[in-house]
Design a protein around this motif. Structure first.
Motif, PDB file in Angstrom:
ATOM      1  N   UNK A   1       0.598  -1.176   0.045  1.00  0.00           N
ATOM      2  CA  UNK A   1       0.109  -0.016   0.060  1.00  0.00           C
ATOM      3  C   UNK A   1       0.765   1.382  -0.039  1.00  0.00           C
ATOM      4  N   UNK A   2       1.751   1.125   0.807  1.00  0.00           N
ATOM      5  CA  UNK A   2       2.815   2.326   0.994  1.00  0.00           C
ATOM      6  C   UNK A   2       3.528   2.635  -0.588  1.00  0.00           C
ATOM      7  N   UNK A   3       3.965   1.358  -1.113  1.00  0.00           N
ATOM      8  CA  UNK A   3       4.719   1.575  -2.102  1.00  0.00           C
ATOM      9  C   UNK A   3       3.817   2.077  -3.358  1.00  0.00           C
ATOM     10  N   UNK A   4       2.598   1.732  -3.568  1.00  0.00           N
ATOM     11  CA  UNK A   4       1.586   2.441  -4.544  1.00  0.00           C
ATOM     12  C   UNK A   4       1.430   3.814  -4.117  1.00  0.00           C
TER      13      UNK A   4
ATOM     14  N   UNK B   1      12.974  -4.886  -3.215  1.00  0.00           N
ATOM     15  CA  UNK B   1      11.997  -5.446  -3.966  1.00  0.00           C
ATOM     16  C   UNK B   1      12.563  -6.027  -5.504  1.00  0.00           C
ATOM     17  N   UNK B   2      13.416  -5.100  -5.829  1.00  0.00           N
ATOM     18  CA  UNK B   2      14.124  -5.197  -7.373  1.00  0.00           C
ATOM     19  C   UNK B   2      15.204  -6.217  -7.256  1.00  0.00           C
ATOM     20  N   UNK B   3      15.494  -6.749  -6.088  1.00  0.00           N
ATOM     21  CA  UNK B   3      16.501  -7.920  -6.214  1.00  0.00           C
ATOM     22  C   UNK B   3      15.784  -9.183  -6.387  1.00  0.00           C
ATOM     23  N   UNK B   4      14.520  -9.287  -6.163  1.00  0.00           N
ATOM     24  CA  UNK B   4      13.918 -10.600  -6.494  1.00  0.00           C
ATOM     25  C   UNK B   4      12.756 -10.374  -7.420  1.00  0.00           C
ATOM     26  N   UNK B   5      12.273  -9.310  -7.652  1.00  0.00           N
ATOM     27  CA  UNK B   5      11.177  -9.070  -8.489  1.00  0.00           C
ATOM     28  C   UNK B   5      10.821  -7.887  -9.298  1.00  0.00           C
ATOM     29  N   UNK B   6       9.902  -7.357  -9.907  1.00  0.00           N
ATOM     30  CA  UNK B   6      10.011  -6.149 -10.677  1.00  0.00           C
ATOM     31  C   UNK B   6       9.127  -5.389  -9.803  1.00  0.00           C
ATOM     32  N   UNK B   7       9.151  -3.985  -9.936  1.00  0.00           N
ATOM     33  CA  UNK B   7       8.195  -2.810  -9.330  1.00  0.00           C
ATOM     34  C   UNK B   7       7.251  -2.267 -10.087  1.00  0.00           C
ATOM     35  N   UNK B   8       6.100  -2.209  -9.990  1.00  0.00           N
ATOM     36  CA  UNK B   8       5.032  -1.581 -10.647  1.00  0.00           C
ATOM     37  C   UNK B   8       4.813  -0.220 -10.175  1.00  0.00           C
ATOM     38  N   UNK B   9       5.235   0.940 -10.922  1.00  0.00           N
ATOM     39  CA  UNK B   9       4.758   2.399 -10.561  1.00  0.00           C
ATOM     40  C   UNK B   9       3.406   2.899 -11.101  1.00  0.00           C
TER      41      UNK B   9
ATOM     42  N   UNK C   1       9.608  -1.311 -13.102  1.00  0.00           N
ATOM     43  CA  UNK C   1      10.969  -1.227 -13.003  1.00  0.00           C
ATOM     44  C   UNK C   1      11.523  -2.967 -12.855  1.00  0.00           C
ATOM     45  N   UNK C   2      12.668  -3.151 -13.324  1.00  0.00           N
ATOM     46  CA  UNK C   2      13.394  -4.271 -12.954  1.00  0.00           C
ATOM     47  C   UNK C   2      15.027  -4.165 -13.202  1.00  0.00           C
ATOM     48  N   UNK C   3      15.736  -5.155 -12.633  1.00  0.00           N
ATOM     49  CA  UNK C   3      16.870  -5.189 -12.830  1.00  0.00           C
ATOM     50  C   UNK C   3      17.515  -6.027 -13.989  1.00  0.00           C
ATOM     51  N   UNK C   4      18.392  -5.500 -14.739  1.00  0.00           N
ATOM     52  CA  UNK C   4      19.067  -6.643 -15.809  1.00  0.00           C
ATOM     53  C   UNK C   4      20.078  -7.235 -15.207  1.00  0.00           C
ATOM     54  N   UNK C   5      20.680  -8.247 -16.176  1.00  0.00           N
ATOM     55  CA  UNK C   5      21.966  -8.988 -15.622  1.00  0.00           C
ATOM     56  C   UNK C   5      23.216  -8.040 -14.979  1.00  0.00           C
ATOM     57  N   UNK C   6      23.183  -6.990 -15.425  1.00  0.00           N
ATOM     58  CA  UNK C   6      24.258  -6.170 -14.693  1.00  0.00           C
ATOM     59  C   UNK C   6      23.768  -5.490 -13.961  1.00  0.00           C
ATOM     60  N   UNK C   7      22.789  -5.715 -13.202  1.00  0.00           N
ATOM     61  CA  UNK C   7      22.475  -4.875 -12.024  1.00  0.00           C
ATOM     62  C   UNK C   7      21.790  -3.488 -12.256  1.00  0.00           C
ATOM     63  N   UNK C   8      21.686  -3.076 -13.513  1.00  0.00           N
ATOM     64  CA  UNK C   8      21.098  -1.922 -13.625  1.00  0.00           C
ATOM     65  C   UNK C   8      19.579  -1.785 -13.876  1.00  0.00           C
ATOM     66  N   UNK C   9      19.170  -0.798 -13.366  1.00  0.00           N
ATOM     67  CA  UNK C   9      17.658  -0.459 -13.306  1.00  0.00           C
ATOM     68  C   UNK C   9      16.954  -0.296 -14.962  1.00  0.00           C
ATOM     69  N   UNK C  10      16.030  -1.364 -15.215  1.00  0.00           N
ATOM     70  CA  UNK C  10      15.456  -1.127 -16.762  1.00  0.00           C
ATOM     71  C   UNK C  10      14.180  -0.638 -16.431  1.00  0.00           C
ATOM     72  N   UNK C  11      13.667   0.210 -17.263  1.00  0.00           N
ATOM     73  CA  UNK C  11      12.296   0.835 -17.095  1.00  0.00           C
ATOM     74  C   UNK C  11      11.420   0.245 -18.432  1.00  0.00           C
ATOM     75  N   UNK C  12      10.364  -0.265 -18.026  1.00  0.00           N
ATOM     76  CA  UNK C  12       9.338  -0.651 -19.298  1.00  0.00           C
ATOM     77  C   UNK C  12       8.243   0.342 -19.159  1.00  0.00           C
TER      78      UNK C  12
END
Length: 309
Positions: free
Chosen positions: A10-13, A102-110, A116-127
């Motif tokens: 709830x706080x995240x949303x 949360x990004x270490x294990x799953x994606x984050x919905x904004x 948002x999610x992390x790629x193999x290099x540990x960088x944040x990727x936005x869809x």
């Protein structure tokens, strides 16, 4: 445990909705110490393959290097939740920590902004969410798909020489030629009619959309309170001092360090000993300064002190 997870979501949303709301008004929303959501307005376009027209929109991107606290998000949250700027900054920092966890294990919905999610290099990727359009000028405009129109090829009629052998076939050939010409003429007129009809439909749609935009009232789930950032500058005579330095270069380094951490830091001049003083922040009233000083002493530096100047 289940109650804790539901509360965290709830706080995240809530933070996500704040970002979602501000993107309707601003071209850039920075989440301190995380990154910035940047919009770029693109014009209407057409896909010639699918024959689809797309309205103008704000194209969303994410820049992980935009981490400096410009105050926009914190001011908005402080105004909406009726809390201080420092409390809003602490709230954002707490949610950013949760996002990174949360990004270490799953994606984050904004919200409806994207994910948002992390790629193999540990960088944040936005869809980005392609169904969202944060350009208020395009309110009510939808994708328009039309049927394709095939052009009729021109028919070239060659004359036949008149001989004894083909005299009997000329009338039949002329009949067929005339029929083909009539068919081409009908097809051409029909194509022109379809084209004019499509143009008329598009014109009527544009007029209807203009009327909707003129009379539309935009309703956002979380109403945006009025934020006026360009206010007249108040005299801020209460300064929370972070340190005093004999070398001006060291004072400038301290200033940069505090700004990178999100503080509205400044150099407030020299004291009687000739030392350059650097402040975490400055305030217009003593009450505001004391509250901020308590927070800084507890969480950042016990050596911080209040200067009235």
């Amino acid at each position: 445990m289940k109650l804790y997870i539901e509360k965290a979501i709830f706080v995240l949303m809530t933070l996500a909705n704040y970002i979602n709301d501000l993107l309707y008004r601003y071209d850039c929303v920075i989440v301190p110490n995380f990154g910035g959501f940047v919009t770029n307005t693109i014009g209407a376009r057409v896909n010639t393959t699918t024959h689809t027209f797309y309205p103008p929109k704000k194209q969303l991107t994410f820049n992980a290097y935009l981490q400096h606290n410009d105050g926009l998000l914190a001011n908005y949250i402080a105004s909406d939740k009726n809390i201080s700027f420092e409390e809003a900054t602490t709230f954002i920092a707490s949610e950013v920590e949760e996002w990174n966890k949360n990004l270490k294990t799953t994606s984050v919905e904004v919200a409806s902004v994207g994910s948002l999610a992390l790629n193999e290099a540990g960088q944040v990727v936005f869809e980005p969410n392609l169904t969202s359009n944060f350009l208020t000028a395009s309110f009510g405009l939808a994708e328009v798909k039309t049927t394709s129109v095939e052009r009729v090829k021109e028919v070239t009629i060659k004359s036949l020489p008149t001989t004894k052998e083909n005299r009997k076939t000329i009338p039949l050939y002329l009949k067929r030629t005339a029929a083909a010409a009539v068919f081409v003429g009908i097809a051409y007129v029909g194509w022109n009619g379809v084209q004019k009809q499509q143009q008329q439909v598009l014109a009527n749609q544009e007029k209807a959309v203009e009327k909707k935009i003129q009379s539309a009232t935009f309703v956002i789930e979380n109403p945006l309170p009025t934020i006026n950032l360009n206010v007249s500058k108040e005299a801020k005579n209460f300064h929370i001092i972070a340190g005093a330095f004999q070398d001006v270069h060291n004072a400038e380094n301290k200033l940069t360090e505090l700004e990178d951490k999100g503080y509205d830091a400044s150099i407030v001049g020299k004291n009687r000993l000739g030392l350059t003083q650097v402040a975490f922040a400055s305030y217009a009233t003593k009450d505001e300064a004391r509250k901020a000083l308590e927070i800084i002493k507890e969480s950042v530096s016990e050596d911080a002190w209040l200067l009235v100047k």
